[in-house]
Write an enzyme that holds these catalytic residues in place. Structure first.
Site, PDB file in Angstrom:
ATOM      1  N   PHE A  41       5.368   1.159  -5.347  1.00  0.00           N
ATOM      2  CA  PHE A  41       6.479   1.988  -4.891  1.00  0.00           C
ATOM      3  C   PHE A  41       6.566   1.898  -3.369  1.00  0.00           C
ATOM      4  CE2 PHE A  41       8.630   5.868  -3.557  1.00  0.00           C
ATOM      5  CZ  PHE A  41       9.755   5.808  -4.361  1.00  0.00           C
ATOM      6  N   GLU A  88      14.495  10.530  -4.607  1.00  0.00           N
ATOM      7  CA  GLU A  88      13.894   9.679  -3.579  1.00  0.00           C
ATOM      8  C   GLU A  88      14.180  10.303  -2.217  1.00  0.00           C
ATOM      9  OE1 GLU A  88      15.490   8.191  -6.137  1.00  0.00           O
ATOM     10  OE2 GLU A  88      13.978   6.854  -7.003  1.00  0.00           O
ATOM     11  N   SER A  89      13.376  11.301  -1.851  1.00  0.00           N
ATOM     12  CA  SER A  89      13.382  11.927  -0.517  1.00  0.00           C
ATOM     13  C   SER A  89      14.381  13.065  -0.356  1.00  0.00           C
ATOM     14  CB  SER A  89      13.486  10.876   0.587  1.00  0.00           C
ATOM     15  OG  SER A  89      12.483   9.897   0.422  1.00  0.00           O
ATOM     16  N   CYS A  96      13.850   6.783  -0.036  1.00  0.00           N
ATOM     17  CA  CYS A  96      12.768   5.805  -0.126  1.00  0.00           C
ATOM     18  C   CYS A  96      12.973   4.885  -1.329  1.00  0.00           C
ATOM     19  CB  CYS A  96      11.433   6.522  -0.202  1.00  0.00           C
ATOM     20  SG  CYS A  96      11.291   7.590  -1.640  1.00  0.00           S
ATOM     21  N   PHE A 133       5.999  15.204  -8.349  1.00  0.00           N
ATOM     22  CA  PHE A 133       6.508  14.212  -9.299  1.00  0.00           C
ATOM     23  C   PHE A 133       5.480  13.908 -10.389  1.00  0.00           C
ATOM     24  CE2 PHE A 133       9.084  13.753  -5.549  1.00  0.00           C
ATOM     25  CZ  PHE A 133      10.329  13.381  -6.005  1.00  0.00           C
ATOM     26  N   SER A 178       7.425  15.799  -2.578  1.00  0.00           N
ATOM     27  CA  SER A 178       8.450  15.916  -1.537  1.00  0.00           C
ATOM     28  C   SER A 178       8.633  17.380  -1.206  1.00  0.00           C
ATOM     29  CB  SER A 178       9.804  15.387  -2.034  1.00  0.00           C
ATOM     30  OG  SER A 178       9.820  13.988  -2.066  1.00  0.00           O
ATOM     31  N   HIS A 195       7.142  13.681   2.725  1.00  0.00           N
ATOM     32  CA  HIS A 195       7.235  12.878   1.498  1.00  0.00           C
ATOM     33  C   HIS A 195       5.945  12.098   1.341  1.00  0.00           C
ATOM     34  CE1 HIS A 195      11.364  14.024   1.050  1.00  0.00           C
ATOM     35  NE2 HIS A 195      11.512  13.801   2.344  1.00  0.00           N
ATOM     36  N   GLU A 214      -0.501   6.826  -4.181  1.00  0.00           N
ATOM     37  CA  GLU A 214      -1.280   5.755  -4.816  1.00  0.00           C
ATOM     38  C   GLU A 214      -2.048   4.942  -3.764  1.00  0.00           C
ATOM     39  OE1 GLU A 214       1.898   6.582  -5.573  1.00  0.00           O
ATOM     40  OE2 GLU A 214       2.464   5.819  -7.561  1.00  0.00           O
TER      41      GLU A 214
END
Lengths: 329, 329
Positions: free
Chosen positions: B6, B68-69, B83, B222, B228, B242, B246
């Site tokens: 990601f 995404e953000s 992102c 998430f 976020s 954010h 991983e």
């Protein structure tokens, strides 16, 4: 685009060397790049697609006026500047080998490779067709290379590759480069053989001999036009000017390693001499960089607005890049 | 490279608007981006490939936590940060149209588009596959765009596109962004659902609620991991974090527009919170920029060496970019 074109913008390489044997003593012995036989230097220049037009020596410096720009060789570093479609980076490996074989310089202290964005990059030969390619080429030779872009990637910009390390030799050095475009056509007329009969006459007409009155000047006027000069000053100081006068792609560069305190005066002189529409200044500074930084607001020139101003703090010194455009009259 | 990946690095767009009708009076009338119907904002976000996860309002600010953000909408400007493989620049034309149709904002005062170098640019969709493509796309919409690269093109670097003009609205604004990579795996464990049962719990465990104790926080955890948050502060101030936890491609960003004098404290707090191996700070400053510049040597953090430090002087403000790496332990 068709028709006559010449890429005035130079590729500029400076490499500083060290020897594991003797890099702190005062007796440098064999550690001197000027020991490299001249015919071997000329072979390297041939690889780059340059010919030697003039050669001279001072106590500190060997200087070459080339068919495309200039070379200066000092005890532990050299400066090679080549314009047009030359392949300057092909000089790197051979120069490292000559420095090792003839001068016992087995270590590279610092590297600077820089150039302005080309007007017509598609005419350049590998690895010079893009900065990314040049960086990949240099990264295949050196460790710890850092690639920077100063200015605007979608307008005028200037590229730099240098090594991320503390240096023994370069800290006390400084450089001013002025790169000018959209030159005054009247001022450029001097640099055509139809108007001027010799290099010496061009040097005098343009008052290049007045910039540093104590300089020894080695100059060349090209056929039918164009001009190059190297000037040697005391204490290993130099200056060099290269002129591409054709109106469609006019270009003038000035470079010197004299001390900072003269830079503002020099820029004023050079602007008066060539009257460019646009110019950039790049200043590399060592220990005086912080004060340069604080003084940067005084680097202003009547008739010109400062479009870009950037400071890059590198390991041993600062780099100050400024881009100026003439105000509409 | 194969397997799960990601791209945490966000594209960040900020556009400031003006109206020819009423851009100096105190009664802004219709000149308010928050008048744009929410369903039309969501349509724009769909074009970018984002979904709205949370929405909230304060007296000054509409805030969206996105799949995404984040997005923040103020009276005369908005901030959109996305992102992954989102196509943020597809939002530009629709947002200009909505601002014109619903807010009588017929002029763009200033634009900032920026992002870090992607880890895997080949996964991005047009025009985000290269900065040159992004610049060409923006140049097709705006006049006077300037594209800059800060940092090292052959290592970590950060791209900026902005307009070369004096602005009415942005001078009094400032921004700090901290972009972190090689995060501490122990710190990152908080942001996995297997370890933490809710966004609120993650916010507390990480002490994100302690950064600005008076903030209203809108957070999201998430599945299976990632986090976020948007934080609203008085006077139109905000912060947003954010997190891509991983280990193979960990990434954390922090951004705020609170005033300069808090920046060094904030950076110290954030470093303690996430313990990154590397981080960059970008500071945009208006009138206080000169003093920031003179104080720049104090922006030092124990455990980290400053690898790069660059200052870009733009028309109305200065930008200070710094890149730090943890010392080997």
């Amino acid at each position: 685009m068709t028709g006559h074109f010449f890429e005035g913008a130079e590729k500029l390489l400076e490499i500083w060397f060290l020897s594991s044997n003797n890099n702190s003593g005062t007796d440098k012995g064999n550690n001197d790049l000027r020991n490299i036989p001249r015919d071997l230097i000329e072979e390297v220049l041939n690889l780059v697609n340059c010919k030697v037009l003039k050669y001279a020596q001072s106590a500190t410096t060997d200087t070459y006026v080339l068919s495309e720009s200039s070379m200066f060789i000092f005890q532990s570093h050299f400066v090679l500047k080549t314009c047009g479609e030359t392949t300057l980076l092909h000089a790197v490996q051979p120069m490292l080998a000559l420095a090792r074989d003839y001068c016992e310089f087995d270590k590279v202290d610092q590297v600077f490779y820089s150039r302005r964005k080309f007007l017509r990059p598609e005419l350049q030969k590998a690895p010079h067709s893009s900065f990314d390619h040049e960086v990949a080429y240099l990264d295949s030779i050196f460790e710890g290379g850092c690639a920077y872009v100063l200015g605007r990637t979608n307008d005028d910009c200037w590229y730099l590759y240098t090594l991320d390390k503390t240096c023994a030799g370069t800290k006390s050095d400084q450089t001013l480069e002025i790169i000018m475009t959209e030159l005054d056509p009247e001022k450029m007329k001097i640099f055509y053989q139809e108007n001027t009969s010799s290099a010496a006459e061009a040097t005098q007409k343009a008052a290049i001999d007045k910039i540093f009155p104590n300089a020894k000047i080695f100059d060349y006027l090209f056929d039918p036009c164009g001009y190059s000069m190297n000037g040697l000053l005391p204490d290993g100081h130099y200056f060099t000017i290269h002129i591409t006068p054709e109106p469609d792609f006019s270009y003038v560069s000035f470079e010197t390693n004299v001390s900072y305190n003269q830079y503002q005066d020099i820029v004023r002189k050079i602007l008066k001499m060539f009257n460019p529409g646009k110019f950039t200044t790049t200043i590399f500074g060592g220990s005086a960089a912080t004060s340069l930084d604080s003084q940067r607001k005084i680097f202003q020139y009547s008739d010109y607005g400062r479009v870009d101003h950037q400071i890059v703090c590198l390991v041993d010194y600062d780099l100050i890049y400024s881009y100026y455009k003439k105000y509409p009259s």
